[in-house]
Every structure is written in structure tokens, then in C-alpha cells.
Design a protein around this motif. Structure first.
Motif, PDB file in Angstrom:
ATOM      1  N   ILE A   1      -3.786  10.839  -2.205  1.00  0.00           N
ATOM      2  CA  ILE A   1      -2.584  10.207  -2.750  1.00  0.00           C
ATOM      3  C   ILE A   1      -2.334  10.679  -4.178  1.00  0.00           C
ATOM      4  O   ILE A   1      -1.208  11.032  -4.549  1.00  0.00           O
ATOM      5  N   LYS A   2      -3.387  10.709  -5.007  1.00  0.00           N
ATOM      6  CA  LYS A   2      -3.230  11.151  -6.396  1.00  0.00           C
ATOM      7  C   LYS A   2      -2.702  12.580  -6.458  1.00  0.00           C
ATOM      8  O   LYS A   2      -1.779  12.888  -7.232  1.00  0.00           O
ATOM      9  N   ASN A   3      -3.282  13.449  -5.650  1.00  0.00           N
ATOM     10  CA  ASN A   3      -2.849  14.847  -5.660  1.00  0.00           C
ATOM     11  C   ASN A   3      -1.385  14.983  -5.243  1.00  0.00           C
ATOM     12  O   ASN A   3      -0.633  15.783  -5.819  1.00  0.00           O
ATOM     13  N   TRP A   4      -0.978  14.206  -4.236  1.00  0.00           N
ATOM     14  CA  TRP A   4       0.400  14.295  -3.758  1.00  0.00           C
ATOM     15  C   TRP A   4       1.368  13.802  -4.836  1.00  0.00           C
ATOM     16  O   TRP A   4       2.418  14.430  -5.066  1.00  0.00           O
ATOM     17  N   VAL A   5       1.054  12.697  -5.490  1.00  0.00           N
ATOM     18  CA  VAL A   5       1.940  12.158  -6.527  1.00  0.00           C
ATOM     19  C   VAL A   5       2.092  13.155  -7.673  1.00  0.00           C
ATOM     20  O   VAL A   5       3.190  13.379  -8.188  1.00  0.00           O
ATOM     21  N   ARG A   6       0.984  13.793  -8.062  1.00  0.00           N
ATOM     22  CA  ARG A   6       1.045  14.755  -9.172  1.00  0.00           C
ATOM     23  C   ARG A   6       1.809  16.017  -8.778  1.00  0.00           C
ATOM     24  O   ARG A   6       2.462  16.647  -9.618  1.00  0.00           O
TER      25      ARG A   6
ATOM     26  N   SER B   1       0.823  -1.197   0.000  1.00  0.00           N
ATOM     27  CA  SER B   1       0.000   0.000   0.000  1.00  0.00           C
ATOM     28  C   SER B   1       0.866   1.258   0.000  1.00  0.00           C
ATOM     29  O   SER B   1       1.695   1.460   0.902  1.00  0.00           O
ATOM     30  N   ILE B   2       0.663   2.124  -0.991  1.00  0.00           N
ATOM     31  CA  ILE B   2       1.409   3.387  -1.009  1.00  0.00           C
ATOM     32  C   ILE B   2       0.802   4.371  -0.012  1.00  0.00           C
ATOM     33  O   ILE B   2       1.484   5.295   0.444  1.00  0.00           O
ATOM     34  N   GLY B   3      -0.468   4.196   0.340  1.00  0.00           N
ATOM     35  CA  GLY B   3      -1.057   5.027   1.381  1.00  0.00           C
ATOM     36  C   GLY B   3      -0.395   4.771   2.732  1.00  0.00           C
ATOM     37  O   GLY B   3      -0.048   5.709   3.464  1.00  0.00           O
ATOM     38  N   LYS B   4      -0.193   3.490   3.056  1.00  0.00           N
ATOM     39  CA  LYS B   4       0.489   3.151   4.306  1.00  0.00           C
ATOM     40  C   LYS B   4       1.931   3.649   4.293  1.00  0.00           C
ATOM     41  O   LYS B   4       2.474   4.041   5.330  1.00  0.00           O
ATOM     42  N   GLU B   5       2.561   3.642   3.118  1.00  0.00           N
ATOM     43  CA  GLU B   5       3.938   4.126   3.027  1.00  0.00           C
ATOM     44  C   GLU B   5       4.008   5.627   3.290  1.00  0.00           C
ATOM     45  O   GLU B   5       4.933   6.108   3.963  1.00  0.00           O
ATOM     46  N   LEU B   6       3.039   6.381   2.789  1.00  0.00           N
ATOM     47  CA  LEU B   6       3.007   7.816   3.073  1.00  0.00           C
ATOM     48  C   LEU B   6       2.816   8.080   4.561  1.00  0.00           C
ATOM     49  O   LEU B   6       3.392   9.027   5.116  1.00  0.00           O
ATOM     50  N   ILE B   7       2.021   7.262   5.216  1.00  0.00           N
ATOM     51  CA  ILE B   7       1.829   7.399   6.661  1.00  0.00           C
ATOM     52  C   ILE B   7       3.130   7.060   7.383  1.00  0.00           C
ATOM     53  O   ILE B   7       3.553   7.754   8.316  1.00  0.00           O
ATOM     54  N   ARG B   8       3.782   5.975   6.948  1.00  0.00           N
ATOM     55  CA  ARG B   8       5.042   5.564   7.588  1.00  0.00           C
ATOM     56  C   ARG B   8       6.099   6.652   7.474  1.00  0.00           C
ATOM     57  O   ARG B   8       6.877   6.888   8.406  1.00  0.00           O
TER      58      ARG B   8
END
Length: 347
Positions: free
Chosen positions: A214-219, A193-200
Motif C-alpha cells: 500500500i505504501k509503495n502504491w501511494v508513493r 481500510s484503504i487496503g480493502k478499497e484497493l481490492i474493491r
């Protein structure tokens, strides 16, 4: 008449094995329909229509018999109450509901300066070698190029990533046509999960994370964003799904179209595919409704875990991305099958 039908069904039911639980801590509790909060107010006819979409594909004698009766029934609520028992299956973990949807991306059947991100079919060697190359290796080398594996090209690599997470979607072509794609295999690496990675990493707190965030942050962070997508080594390949009309839902795990707000993805180790499931979802928008278990998902693990199908397109995606709510699932099982799950000491 109802009693005669019921007797005939019960007489013909074979206990074709009980469900295989994923662990020995699984417990079963048979409830009454009066224990289901909101049961009487639901649209049971809508649930019955969805049940009929897949019940003909169930192999066991008791399910086949019930499917035959379902096709002739005039009272959906009576049908479920006569021939099923609500069973709460627990494995020690709390109930959790999430949502999923069918993405709709803009795309083209040929590459252009705008449409330059390919949706790939599965190469033969990926099926033969487990695991195969990871996401970074697939996208950072020329291993997929000049092989005719492209189904279509889309204009947004972030949406393509989330198309892979969902496992199916529709491509909206410039001439108004739609191309539907479904899961065609994967590279054999585990999903991360990339969401969990952003939290980590401390980028967001748990309550802040959603698909749109997540989409907004990646862009907004193109270099770090690409690296974040590579954190998930799993890569999904697709196939063209031409047998499903564009106006119908995508194919679920039972190879039948699923239905908006009546189909759920479950863990088949606990919940049989095709079974009716009563859900009581809490959260900002509570939902108490009879659903049908017609899909699965790599992240859907546990007896009290379900993913609700919210439909197709951006609006459905926004709704689905906001759901991470507690609650409970109660599986409706044929009567003898339900009682067979109980230990002898309580019979």
C-alpha cells in the motif's frame, strides 16, 4: 504447600461477574492444558513476567489474589496450570491473527522544508462534537493551523497515516533523542481500510495486499494516493508519552508498556484485558505461545481475533504487515470464573 496456596486462593475468589458476551451465539468450552499444542515447550517464565506488568491493575478479587501469588511463584508453568483453566470462546467466526508494531518516524520539533507534516494534539472541539471533521476536511483546510497543536513534524505523510493506524509510535530526532507519542483521541468517524478499497477497485488481489504494498502504491501514485488516504475519514490525534523510557514498549490499552511477541490486542467484549491467552497461529511461520491480552484495536473484533505486537521500527513493521493467518485463541481464566461461564446443563 502448593495445595494450601491453591485452597486459599479458591476460597477467596469472588465471581465478580462473568464476561459480557457481544452476542447470544457465544459458546464456551473448557479444555485441558494437554489440549494446547506446544504448551509444555513454551517459556512460561517469560509470559509470567509480562502478566506481572499489568495484573496489579486488575480490580476483581480473584485476579488480585492470583497476581499476589504470581509475584511469589517459583514455577511459572505450575502457576498457570494450578490456578487457571483454558477456555475456548467462540462466536461463530473463524480465528484470525494479524500483526501490529510501533512505527518509528524521522522527525523534528520544529518545521523545516524536510519536516513539514505535523503530528497534532486533539483540539477541544473535536472531543465535544461527534463526529467532528473528517480526514479530508482536517487536512485540506486551515482549521488546525496557528493553534499550537503540533507535537512534532515528520517527513513522510504516508508513514504518518500508518502511524495513525497503529495509534502510537516513536519519532527519531536528528540529535539521537526519541519522542514517543500515543493515542490522544480521534475525530469520531469510522475507520475504513484503504487496503480493502484497493481490492474493491481491482488494483490488487487480496493475497497481494500488505502495508508495504500500500505504501509503495501511494508513493508511486501521488494524486490518486492522496485521494486513497482520504477514503479513510477517521483521523487520530496524539499526545506526548513522556513516562515511558525509549527502550521500553509503547503503552497499551491498560496504560502499561507492552512487550514484543508476548502482548496481543484483543476484543475485550470476549477476552478480559490482562488475561493470559494461548495462541495457535498457523501460516508460513506458525506460532504457539502464551501471550497476555494487554491492548485493543478498532479492527480487533470477535472472540477469535487477535493482533500480535511485533515491536518497534521498520523490521517489526515488515514482519507485522505479512501476518494474516488463521488459528485459535484459548483464554486462561481463573478456575471458578471459567466454570461459571458454562451452562448449568453441563455442570
Amino acid at each position: 504447600m502448593r495445595q494450601a496456596i491453591r485452597a486459599a486462593i479458591l476460597a477467596g475468589m469472588a465471581l465478580a461477574g462473568t464476561m459480557s458476551a457481544a452476542d447470544t451465539d457465544t459458546t464456551y468450552r473448557i479444555l485441558e492444558f494437554s489440549d494446547l499444542d506446544g504448551w509444555a515447550a513454551d517459556d512460561h517464565s517469560a509470559a509470567l513476567s509480562v502478566f506481572l506488568e499489568t495484573c496489579g491493575d486488575l480490580d476483581e478479587p480473584d485476579w488480585r489474589s492470583l497476581c499476589a501469588v504470581a509475584r511469589e511463584t517459583e514455577d511459572a508453568k505450575d502457576f498457570f496450570e494450578l490456578f487457571f483453566r483454558p477456555v475456548q470462546i467462540s462466536d461463530g467466526r473463524d480465528g484470525l491473527f494479524t500483526g501490529y508494531f510501533e512505527p518509528e518516524l524521522d522527525g523534528s520539533l520544529t518545521p523545516t522544508p524536510r519536516y513539514r507534516y505535523p503530528i497534532y494534539r486533539m483540539p477541544p472541539e473535536a472531543a465535544e462534537t461527534r463526529p467532528w471533521l473528517d480526514r479530508r476536511e482536517i487536512l485540506s483546510t486551515d482549521v488546525m493551523q496557528d493553534r499550537g497543536l503540533e507535537i512534532a513534524w515528520v517527513d513522510d505523510p504516508v508513514e504518518l497515516f500508518f502511524l495513525q493506524v497503529q495509534g502510537s509510535g516513536r519519532i527519531r530526532l536528528a540529535d539521537g533523542r526519541h519522542l514517543r507519542v500515543g493515542y490522544g483521541g480521534a475525530n469520531g468517524h469510522p475507520y475504513r481500510s484503504i487496503g480493502k478499497e484497493l481490492i474493491r477497485r481491482g488494483t490488487f488481489d487480496p493475497h497481494q495486499v500488505s502495508a508495504q504494498v500500500i505504501k509503495n502504491w501511494v508513493r508511486s501514485n501521488p494524486f490518486d494516493g492522496e485521494d486513497l488516504l482520504f477514503h479513510n475519514p477517521s483521523y487520530v490525534f496524539f499526545r506526548e508519552v513522556s513516562e515511558v523510557p525509549a527502550e521500553r514498549g509503547p503503552l497499551g490499552a491498560m496504560n502499561r508498556s507492552i512487550t514484543t511477541m508476548r502482548s496481543i490486542a484483543v476484543d475485550p467484549a470476549y477476552t478480559p484485558l490482562g488475561a493470559p491467552v494461548w495462541i495457535e497461529k498457523a501460516g508460513a511461520e506458525p506460532l504457539h505461545r502464551l501471550m497476555i491480552a494487554q491492548d485493543t484495536g478498532s479492527a480487533i473484533k470477535g472472540a477469535q481475533r487477535a493482533d500480535i505486537f511485533f515491536g518497534t521500527g521498520d523490521a517489526a513493521g515488515r514482519r507485522a504487515g505479512e501476518i494474516m493467518d488463521p488459528g485459535r485463541l484459548v483464554v486462561l481464566l481463573p478456575i471458578q470464573r471459567a466454570y461459571a461461564l458454562l451452562p448449568e446443563s453441563v455442570l
